[in-house]
Structures are given as C-alpha cells and as structure tokens.
Design an enzyme around this catalytic site. Structure first.
Site, mmCIF file in Angstrom:
data_model
loop_
_atom_site.group_PDB
_atom_site.id
_atom_site.type_symbol
_atom_site.label_atom_id
_atom_site.label_comp_id
_atom_site.label_asym_id
_atom_site.label_seq_id
_atom_site.Cartn_x
_atom_site.Cartn_y
_atom_site.Cartn_z
ATOM 1 N N TYR A 180 74.576 -1.839 27.021
ATOM 2 C CA TYR A 180 74.827 -0.583 27.735
ATOM 3 C C TYR A 180 74.123 0.566 27.034
ATOM 4 O O TYR A 180 73.823 0.510 25.833
ATOM 5 C CB TYR A 180 76.334 -0.305 27.847
ATOM 6 C CG TYR A 180 76.997 0.115 26.548
ATOM 7 C CD1 TYR A 180 77.083 1.457 26.175
ATOM 8 C CD2 TYR A 180 77.552 -0.831 25.683
ATOM 9 C CE1 TYR A 180 77.707 1.839 24.993
ATOM 10 C CE2 TYR A 180 78.172 -0.466 24.513
ATOM 11 C CZ TYR A 180 78.257 0.880 24.161
ATOM 12 O OH TYR A 180 78.870 1.265 22.988
ATOM 13 N N CYS A 181 73.847 1.613 27.796
ATOM 14 C CA CYS A 181 73.319 2.874 27.260
ATOM 15 C C CYS A 181 73.840 3.997 28.153
ATOM 16 O O CYS A 181 74.790 3.793 28.916
ATOM 17 C CB CYS A 181 71.794 2.852 27.186
ATOM 18 S SG CYS A 181 70.954 2.562 28.751
ATOM 19 N N THR A 182 73.248 5.175 28.088
ATOM 20 C CA THR A 182 73.791 6.324 28.812
ATOM 21 C C THR A 182 73.697 6.147 30.325
ATOM 22 O O THR A 182 74.697 6.222 31.038
ATOM 23 C CB THR A 182 73.062 7.615 28.398
ATOM 24 O OG1 THR A 182 73.123 7.751 26.985
ATOM 25 C CG2 THR A 182 73.710 8.832 29.048
ATOM 26 N N ILE A 209 76.896 4.086 30.922
ATOM 27 C CA ILE A 209 78.205 4.698 30.692
ATOM 28 C C ILE A 209 78.544 5.682 31.804
ATOM 29 O O ILE A 209 79.692 5.795 32.242
ATOM 30 C CB ILE A 209 78.221 5.439 29.327
ATOM 31 C CG1 ILE A 209 77.859 4.486 28.196
ATOM 32 C CG2 ILE A 209 79.574 6.075 29.073
ATOM 33 C CD1 ILE A 209 77.479 5.198 26.902
#
Length: 307
Positions: A180-182, A209
């Site tokens: 996951y990342c932003t 996210i």
C-alpha cells in the site's frame, strides 16, 4: 461540510510521446483555471496533485480526462479550507515516481504489477485475521505518522530505497503480500518489483490509503496519512481514530509535522506548538545552537514544510 478548496490526487501509467507539448498544454490549462500544485510527466505516464476552487478542479478533470491517453484516469478528492500549494509546477522527469533502476540500465516492468485488492476485501482480511503480510511502500516519515495495523515498514528515505527494503522481506517470499501507499502510484512499481524478485503471491491496495479511508472508514489504519502539501497530515480513520506519533521533545501524542528552521537541515519532525516555540522551530540542540548563534541561514521559525 466540504472545504473551500478541492484537492486532487491522480496518476496513470501510460506510454506518452510529445512530452513537451503535453507539458505546455497542462501548464496553460492549470494557469487558466488558477490551479496550484505539481504535475509530473514522463514517457511512462502522469502523476499529479493539484488544488483550486471546486468548479475549476472539475473543469480540469473534464478537460484532462477527455485526452485519449488520460481517459479512464482515477481521481482521488479531498477538501481543504485553504490553498494547500504555493505555486504550480509541471515538470518532465525520467519517472513519475523514482525507483531509480533506470540509472543502472534496468527498470521494473509495470506490466508485471500485482492485481488489486479492493479496500472492502482488505478490511475483511483484517476482520477475519487472515494470515498475510502488509507492506508499506512509502517513506519512513510517512509511516511514522500513520500506517496499517501490523504493517512492515522499512528505513526508507525515498522510494529509491525500496529495493533495499525488499531484501529484508525475502523471508516472506512465500506469504501472501499486500502493498500500500498513499494513492497507489508507488505500489504499481513496488508490487511489480516484488514479483520480479520472486515473491509468489502479491497484491496491491487499489486507490491506496486514500480510498481505504473513503470507502470503508479506515478502521485498521493507525494514526494519520501524510500528504505532500501544506496540510502534511490528514485523518483517515473515522471509526476508531488513534495517534501513533509523538512530539520529539515532550512525547505528547500528536501528528503535527514541522520543518526545521535551519535551512541546511530541512528535516521534518513531529512537534507540538509549545515545544516548537520553546526550541525556535529547530529539530535538535545542535540546530537550536546554530540558529541562536546565527551561524546558518534559517527559515521562518514557525513555518511548516510544503512539499
């Protein structure tokens, strides 16, 4: 109630040609609409975050999305009471997120990117106690202020450090991995790189996210999400919000980032308002000494960084 300004986060990996022409068109469009922010272009696609009045941002979405090579692009939206960017930049680079392998004559193949896992399914993984590894593909200062429950986080100063982090994960090669990342742009490359390194079962969080918070309320995200604008952090978890970071001086739980007042340091650090004032906006005794002795140039003592 929505804020006065609409903040847009978006990307698309797509083969682009005539980059200078697209750059000029994007600059002209953003100038006409009085938008501010940052748009990165390369032959591998576009990665942008901009802000402006809602009607102007909506026009940008309509006009940019009408271009054949940007059709189907996903737009992630948040709101702010103030303009979160100081100026508008449209830049051509080698990569829209820099993994850095190109400098060694190599590169990750986006075609090998992992399949998506939707926010609802990831939430179910947590609810049912599924045996999986969740991997943070962001920088350390981002994960310090907020991360998924039980996430593996690396000592990453920038995305170029991700391959080193993967070496630490190789004991989990046969486990189910979720990255996951932003907003998702880094995970396209991160998940592809993991697969190229022999990880057998990799998926990536669709929309990052940002979409996890929007679609399912953010229950298993601890702390706040770091964003690359004047806000620096924004809430994600609407169900059971928490703080995981603390002031480097007094240790009070807080998610407030400050940019060190010494320009040569320029470090981001977590600090409450009282300690920021007491230490004149510096991140350490050494920086405070330099500021008081006027040995180095410094920025406005109470200025937060805008990335």
């Amino acid at each position: 109630m929505a804020g006065k300004f609409k903040v847009l986060l978006y990307y698309k990996y797509v083969k682009l040609e005539q980059l200078e022409k697209i750059q000029l068109e994007q600059k002209a469009l953003c100038l006409r609409l009085n938008l501010k922010g940052r748009v990165l272009l390369s032959d591998e696609g576009i990665n942008g975050t901009i802000a402006g009045f809602p009607s102007d941002v909506d026009t940008y979405i309509k006009e940019t999305g009408s271009m054949s090579f940007f059709s189907g692009m996903e737009w992630k939206i948040s709101f702010s009471e103030e303009q979160v960017f100081p100026k508008m930049k449209v830049v051509v680079r080698d990569e829209i997120v820099t993994l850095g392998l190109k400098k060694n004559g190599d590169d990750v193949l986006i075609s090998k990117k992992a399949d998506y896992i939707e926010p609802e399914e990831l939430n179910e993984y947590f609810e049912k106690g599924r045996d999986f590894i969740i991997v943070d593909a962001r920088n350390s200062y981002e994960s310090s202020v907020g991360k998924f429950k039980g996430a593996k986080v690396g000592n990453i100063d920038n995305f170029r450090d991700f391959p080193k982090f993967v070496e630490e994960l190789k004991e989990h090669k046969d486990k189910e991995i979720v990255t996951y990342c932003t907003g998702g742009v880094r995970c396209e490359k991160a998940s592809a790189y993991l697969k190229e390194q022999g990880f057998k079962n990799v998926r990536q969080l669709h929309g990052g996210i940002h979409e996890y918070g929007e679609k399912v309320g953010g229950k298993y995200f601890e702390g706040q999400m770091f964003v690359f604008d004047k806000r620096l952090t924004i809430p994600v978890n609407k169900i059971n919000p928490s703080l995981i970071s603390e002031c480097i001086y007094c240790k009070v739980k807080i998610s407030r980032y400050v940019d060190c007042a010494i320009l040569s340091c320029h470090s981001l650090f977590i600090c409450c308002e009282d300690c920021q004032a007491k230490n004149k906006g510096t991140c350490s005794f050494d920086c405070l000494t330099k500021l008081e002795a006027k040995l180095e140039p410094f920025s406005s003592v109470f200025a937060n960084i805008s990335l």
